[in-house]
Design a protein around this motif. Structure first.
Motif, PDB file in Angstrom:
ATOM      1  N   ARG A  15       0.056  -8.714  79.833  1.00 24.82           N
ATOM      2  CA  ARG A  15       0.419  -8.423  77.703  1.00 24.82           C
ATOM      3  C   ARG A  15      -1.166  -9.057  77.681  1.00 24.82           C
ATOM      4  O   ARG A  15      -0.982  -8.139  75.822  1.00 24.82           O
ATOM      5  CB  ARG A  15       1.469  -9.717  78.071  1.00 24.82           C
ATOM      6  CG  ARG A  15       1.979 -10.302  76.475  1.00 24.82           C
ATOM      7  CD  ARG A  15       3.451 -11.036  76.735  1.00 24.82           C
ATOM      8  NE  ARG A  15       4.159 -10.684  77.960  1.00 24.82           N
ATOM      9  CZ  ARG A  15       5.095 -11.293  78.791  1.00 24.82           C
ATOM     10  NH1 ARG A  15       4.319 -12.401  78.793  1.00 24.82           N
ATOM     11  NH2 ARG A  15       5.541 -10.915  79.483  1.00 24.82           N
ATOM     12  N   LEU A  17      -4.003  -8.297  78.163  1.00 30.28           N
ATOM     13  CA  LEU A  17      -5.416  -7.113  77.727  1.00 30.28           C
ATOM     14  C   LEU A  17      -4.686  -6.487  76.944  1.00 30.28           C
ATOM     15  O   LEU A  17      -4.770  -5.340  76.238  1.00 30.28           O
ATOM     16  CB  LEU A  17      -4.868  -7.042  79.320  1.00 30.28           C
ATOM     17  CG  LEU A  17      -5.852  -7.492  80.735  1.00 30.28           C
ATOM     18  CD1 LEU A  17      -5.680  -6.734  81.975  1.00 30.28           C
ATOM     19  CD2 LEU A  17      -7.400  -8.241  79.575  1.00 30.28           C
ATOM     20  N   VAL A  18      -3.214  -5.887  77.668  1.00 32.68           N
ATOM     21  CA  VAL A  18      -2.677  -4.871  76.412  1.00 32.68           C
ATOM     22  C   VAL A  18      -3.006  -5.124  74.806  1.00 32.68           C
ATOM     23  O   VAL A  18      -2.830  -4.277  74.187  1.00 32.68           O
ATOM     24  CB  VAL A  18      -0.703  -4.775  76.868  1.00 32.68           C
ATOM     25  CG1 VAL A  18      -0.242  -3.648  75.392  1.00 32.68           C
ATOM     26  CG2 VAL A  18      -0.850  -4.186  78.185  1.00 32.68           C
ATOM     27  N   LEU A  20      -4.593  -7.413  73.640  1.00 31.83           N
ATOM     28  CA  LEU A  20      -6.261  -7.244  73.551  1.00 31.83           C
ATOM     29  C   LEU A  20      -6.446  -5.786  73.092  1.00 31.83           C
ATOM     30  O   LEU A  20      -7.365  -5.979  72.388  1.00 31.83           O
ATOM     31  CB  LEU A  20      -7.116  -7.934  74.129  1.00 31.83           C
ATOM     32  CG  LEU A  20      -8.882  -8.155  74.464  1.00 31.83           C
ATOM     33  CD1 LEU A  20      -8.752  -8.508  72.642  1.00 31.83           C
ATOM     34  CD2 LEU A  20      -9.481  -8.230  75.588  1.00 31.83           C
ATOM     35  N   ALA A  21      -5.845  -5.080  73.874  1.00 25.81           N
ATOM     36  CA  ALA A  21      -6.414  -3.108  73.844  1.00 25.81           C
ATOM     37  C   ALA A  21      -5.656  -2.373  72.614  1.00 25.81           C
ATOM     38  O   ALA A  21      -6.899  -2.174  71.447  1.00 25.81           O
ATOM     39  CB  ALA A  21      -5.969  -2.743  75.197  1.00 25.81           C
ATOM     40  N   ALA A  22      -4.649  -3.453  72.119  1.00 23.64           N
ATOM     41  CA  ALA A  22      -4.112  -3.455  70.903  1.00 23.64           C
ATOM     42  C   ALA A  22      -4.691  -3.377  69.276  1.00 23.64           C
ATOM     43  O   ALA A  22      -5.311  -2.835  68.391  1.00 23.64           O
ATOM     44  CB  ALA A  22      -2.496  -3.514  70.357  1.00 23.64           C
ATOM     45  N   LEU A  24      -8.189  -4.036  69.420  1.00 22.39           N
ATOM     46  CA  LEU A  24      -9.680  -3.171  69.641  1.00 22.39           C
ATOM     47  C   LEU A  24      -9.105  -2.469  69.387  1.00 22.39           C
ATOM     48  O   LEU A  24      -9.895  -1.450  67.847  1.00 22.39           O
ATOM     49  CB  LEU A  24     -10.309  -3.360  70.694  1.00 22.39           C
ATOM     50  CG  LEU A  24     -10.395  -4.192  71.458  1.00 22.39           C
ATOM     51  CD1 LEU A  24     -10.883  -4.137  73.112  1.00 22.39           C
ATOM     52  CD2 LEU A  24     -11.482  -5.280  70.099  1.00 22.39           C
ATOM     53  N   ILE A  25      -7.624  -1.129  69.264  1.00 16.97           N
ATOM     54  CA  ILE A  25      -7.730  -0.356  68.972  1.00 16.97           C
ATOM     55  C   ILE A  25      -7.919  -0.154  67.370  1.00 16.97           C
ATOM     56  O   ILE A  25      -8.376   1.086  66.402  1.00 16.97           O
ATOM     57  CB  ILE A  25      -6.697   0.849  69.628  1.00 16.97           C
ATOM     58  CG1 ILE A  25      -6.950   0.751  71.192  1.00 16.97           C
ATOM     59  CG2 ILE A  25      -5.911   1.663  68.821  1.00 16.97           C
ATOM     60  CD1 ILE A  25      -5.442   0.806  71.418  1.00 16.97           C
TER      61      ILE A  25
END
Length: 54
Positions: A15, A17-18, A20-22, A24-25
Motif C-alpha cells: 500500500r 509503495l503504491v 509513493l508511486a502515485a 511520484l506520477i
C-alpha cells in the motif's frame, strides 16, 4: 496471485509503495505541465516583449 504478492511484501508495504508511486506520477505530471507553459521564443523569457534589445 495475491499469495505471491504477500510473499514478496507485506500488504501494508505494498500500500505504501503504491501510494509513493502515485505521488511520484502526479509530481512528474505537474512538472511536465509546468514545462509546457514556459516560453519557447528566442528571448527565452528574459525581459518583456516590448523591451527587447537589438
Amino acid at each position: 496471485m495475491a499469495d505471491v504478492a504477500t510473499r514478496i511484501a507485506d500488504p501494508d508495504d505494498l500500500r505504501f509503495l503504491v501510494m509513493l508511486a502515485a505521488v511520484l506520477i502526479v509530481g512528474v505530471l505537474a512538472v511536465a505541465a509546468g514545462v509546457q507553459m514556459l516560453p519557447r521564443d528566442g528571448d527565452a523569457g528574459f525581459g518583456f516583449r516590448w523591451a527587447r534589445r537589438p
